[in-house]
Each structure stands twice: as structure tokens, then as C-alpha cells.
Design an enzyme around this catalytic site. Sequence first.
Site, short mmCIF file in Angstrom:
data_model
loop_
_atom_site.label_atom_id
_atom_site.label_comp_id
_atom_site.label_asym_id
_atom_site.label_seq_id
_atom_site.Cartn_x
_atom_site.Cartn_y
_atom_site.Cartn_z
N THR A 33 0.87 -1.18 0.00
CA THR A 33 0.00 0.00 0.00
C THR A 33 0.90 1.22 0.00
OG1 THR A 33 -1.67 -1.16 1.29
CG2 THR A 33 -1.80 1.24 1.25
N LYS B 201 -7.71 1.94 -3.01
CA LYS B 201 -7.36 1.46 -1.65
C LYS B 201 -7.45 2.60 -0.64
CE LYS B 201 -5.10 -0.94 1.59
NZ LYS B 201 -5.60 -2.10 2.27
N LYS C 205 -1.19 4.94 8.77
CA LYS C 205 -0.40 5.05 7.53
C LYS C 205 -1.31 5.31 6.32
CE LYS C 205 1.71 2.14 4.13
NZ LYS C 205 2.08 0.82 3.69
P1 NAD Z 1 5.82 -6.31 7.01
O1 NAD Z 1 6.62 -5.18 7.59
O2 NAD Z 1 5.44 -7.47 7.86
O3 NAD Z 1 6.60 -6.91 5.72
C1 NAD Z 1 7.31 -6.12 4.80
C2 NAD Z 1 8.59 -6.87 4.49
O4 NAD Z 1 9.28 -6.21 3.42
C3 NAD Z 1 9.59 -6.90 5.67
O5 NAD Z 1 9.85 -8.25 6.03
C4 NAD Z 1 10.84 -6.19 5.12
O6 NAD Z 1 12.05 -6.73 5.61
C5 NAD Z 1 10.66 -6.43 3.62
N1 NAD Z 1 11.43 -5.53 2.77
C6 NAD Z 1 11.52 -4.17 2.80
N2 NAD Z 1 12.31 -3.74 1.80
C7 NAD Z 1 12.73 -4.84 1.12
C8 NAD Z 1 13.57 -5.05 -0.03
N3 NAD Z 1 14.12 -4.03 -0.69
N4 NAD Z 1 13.79 -6.33 -0.43
C9 NAD Z 1 13.24 -7.38 0.22
N5 NAD Z 1 12.43 -7.24 1.30
C10 NAD Z 1 12.19 -6.00 1.74
O7 NAD Z 1 4.54 -5.62 6.37
P2 NAD Z 1 3.14 -6.34 5.99
O8 NAD Z 1 2.22 -6.30 7.15
O9 NAD Z 1 3.43 -7.61 5.31
O10 NAD Z 1 2.55 -5.27 4.94
C11 NAD Z 1 3.10 -5.12 3.64
C12 NAD Z 1 2.28 -4.11 2.87
O11 NAD Z 1 0.92 -4.55 2.80
C13 NAD Z 1 2.24 -2.71 3.52
O12 NAD Z 1 2.32 -1.75 2.52
C14 NAD Z 1 0.89 -2.68 4.24
O13 NAD Z 1 0.38 -1.38 4.37
C15 NAD Z 1 0.05 -3.53 3.31
N6 NAD Z 1 -1.10 -4.20 3.94
C16 NAD Z 1 -0.94 -4.84 5.15
C17 NAD Z 1 -2.04 -5.45 5.74
C18 NAD Z 1 -1.90 -6.17 7.08
O14 NAD Z 1 -2.92 -6.49 7.68
N7 NAD Z 1 -0.66 -6.42 7.56
C19 NAD Z 1 -3.30 -5.41 5.12
C20 NAD Z 1 -3.42 -4.80 3.87
C21 NAD Z 1 -2.31 -4.19 3.30
#
Ligand code: NAD
Length: 308
Positions: free
Chosen positions: A102, A177, A252
Amino acid sequence: MTMNTSIAFLGLGHMGGPMALNLGKAGYTVTGFDLSPTAIDAARTSGLTVAATAAEAVASADVVITMFPTGRHVIDAYSGNAKTPGLLSIAKPHTLFIDSSTIAVDDAKRAHDLAVAAGHRNIDAPVSGGVIGATAGTLAFMVGAVPEDFTLAEPILTTMGARIVHCGAPSAGQAAKICNNMILGISMIAVSEAFVLGEKLGLTHQALFDVASTASGQCWALTTNCPVPGPVPTSPANRDYQPGFAGALMAKDLGLALDALKSTGVAAELGPIAAQIYRRFADENGSGVDFSGIINTIRDNSTAQTNA
Ligand code: NAD
């Protein structure tokens, strides 16, 4: 795209980890990578093939999916820096880049332009449905893409989601979104204020729920994610507001909505207030709490005023 399609999945966090696993279960050849050793270990333990570097995962992939925290992460990874080559320069020509993070609409546009200038395809495909939906393969995908790229991506997204909506041109998925989550943030505050007002007026939670859930106050924040325990047994309020959808993520997303409101000049009043309320909530211990926990802040502040 066929089942022989090779997919690099970068970002194996809360969402990306289970999404990558579902692609593998559907028969795609998936190679994962994350910067965090913890995320890599968890993915490997759950059965995903992982690469030692992003370059290794991406070099032979037909499709590159990113699931990162923010737009900065996406653009930095696409572009690279003096030490690390960008994903766009490593990938084979015409690789399909799918970003499911997102991120801001402007960042999505920039990511798209960078990918296309480097000779690739790019779509934005943010999701809703949380970790439960990611694990069950029932996410909703909101997609911004040129029609040809949407056609290519749809079978892949279908293995991770139950509902795939083509919202329009590139960046339209991110637009949908943040508009949706602005409705959600505002409506959760409204429902929570109404329940606290009902308490002050001597209404039971059940009575207010029975009326509003079948009347003009009906909305998802009330009928699915009800902020008081009782009326909807599956809502986070029944398990001490464990997320669910964490306050930090709502803060966020409303921040992204606020940026978009400013850049488009929309005369919104409630969106910016909701962004402010959830920013404060996240900063004051609400970050890891379900966003419906905002009702406790409203109740606590109300009590303080009554006693003053
Ligand atoms: P998270 O922090 O658990 O996972 C993100 C991962 O990306 C981390 O493990 C981080 O190390 C990795 N990362 C960052 N830069 C990187 C790179 N250059 N190469 C490889 N890995 C890299 O976050 P999440 O909860 O999985 O959310 C991810 C996205 O989805 C966000 O944008 C969030 O807003 C969106 N989202 C989350 C949810 C939820 O309920 N968690 C729901 C809908 C949308």
C-alpha cells in the site's frame, strides 16, 4: 502466464510470506527474498524456496511481486543505489512487476514510469483482507493496470485472492485502496463515538447494534468489526482488540489519503481529522492495537471531561 511462470516474491513479511506460499501451492515456481533474516528463516521453514539476494531471485523471473512497507521501499528497490543494482536493471526485458504494497498514488505512478522506461510492465495491486485473507488466499486485489497487463496478472492474483477488481489505469488500484480506507477510518470513528454516546444515554450496546445494523447507520465498521464486545462475536473487540487491522496501518493509510487530498485540492474535512485522530492513536500505544480500539480513547477522554 502459465504454471511454468517463474515468480520472484520480495517482501516476505506478515502479508508477503503467506501470499508467496499460496502461489507455490498453486503450482508456480516461486523464489522468495527478504532483507530480514527472520522473515527469510520463517519462509524457508514454511517450505518456500528462498534466494540469497534479490538479484538472484529476480534475474530469471517472469514476474516480480513486491510486498514492502512503503513507497520509498518500492522505488528504492526498483532503482537501486551505488551499492545495490536496482531490480529494474536486473530483470529480463518485459518482466511483469506487480507491486502489492500500500503506497502513495504518486509513488505508484513513479514506480510505473520507472518500470516502463526500463522496458518492463508494471501494475499496482494493493490488497485488503489482512493476514487472515493472505493466509487463506481470499484477499481482495484493487488493480491499476493497462488492460493487457491486467490480463497477464489476473490468473496470478486469483491464486492469492477471492476478488480481483480492475480499477483503471496504473495507480488506480492505490487510489481505490486509500479512498476505501478513508471511508473505513471515518466510519469507525463515527461508530465508536455513537457507542460511547449511547453508553452515556443509557443504551445497551446490543440495543444500539440491533437498531443501527439494520437502519441507516449500517456499515462494515459496525456489522463486521464492531468496536464493542458482544454483538459481533468475531470482531477484535471480543479479544481485547488484538488486530485485525492495526492502528499503525490505519494511520499510515489515512496519511496517504491526506497526501492525496492535498495534492488534488479536495475540500475534505473529515478525512484530515480522521488522519489526525489515528496518527495520535498510533503514537499513543494504539499502533499494535486493532483500529477499532479507538473507542477506548474516545471513552477515556469522555470520562476525563465529565469528571473535570
Ligand atoms: P511487514 O513489515 O510485515 O513486511 C514487509 C517486508 O518487506 C519486511 O519483512 C521487510 O524486511 C521487507 N522488505 C523491505 N524492503 C525490502 C527489499 N528491498 N527487499 C526485500 N524485502 C524488503 O509488512 P506487511 O504487514 O506484510 O505489509 C506489507 C504491505 O501490505 C504494507 O504496505 C501494508 O500497508 C500492506 N497491507 C498490510 C495489511 C496487514 O494487515 N498487515 C493489510 C493490507 C495491506
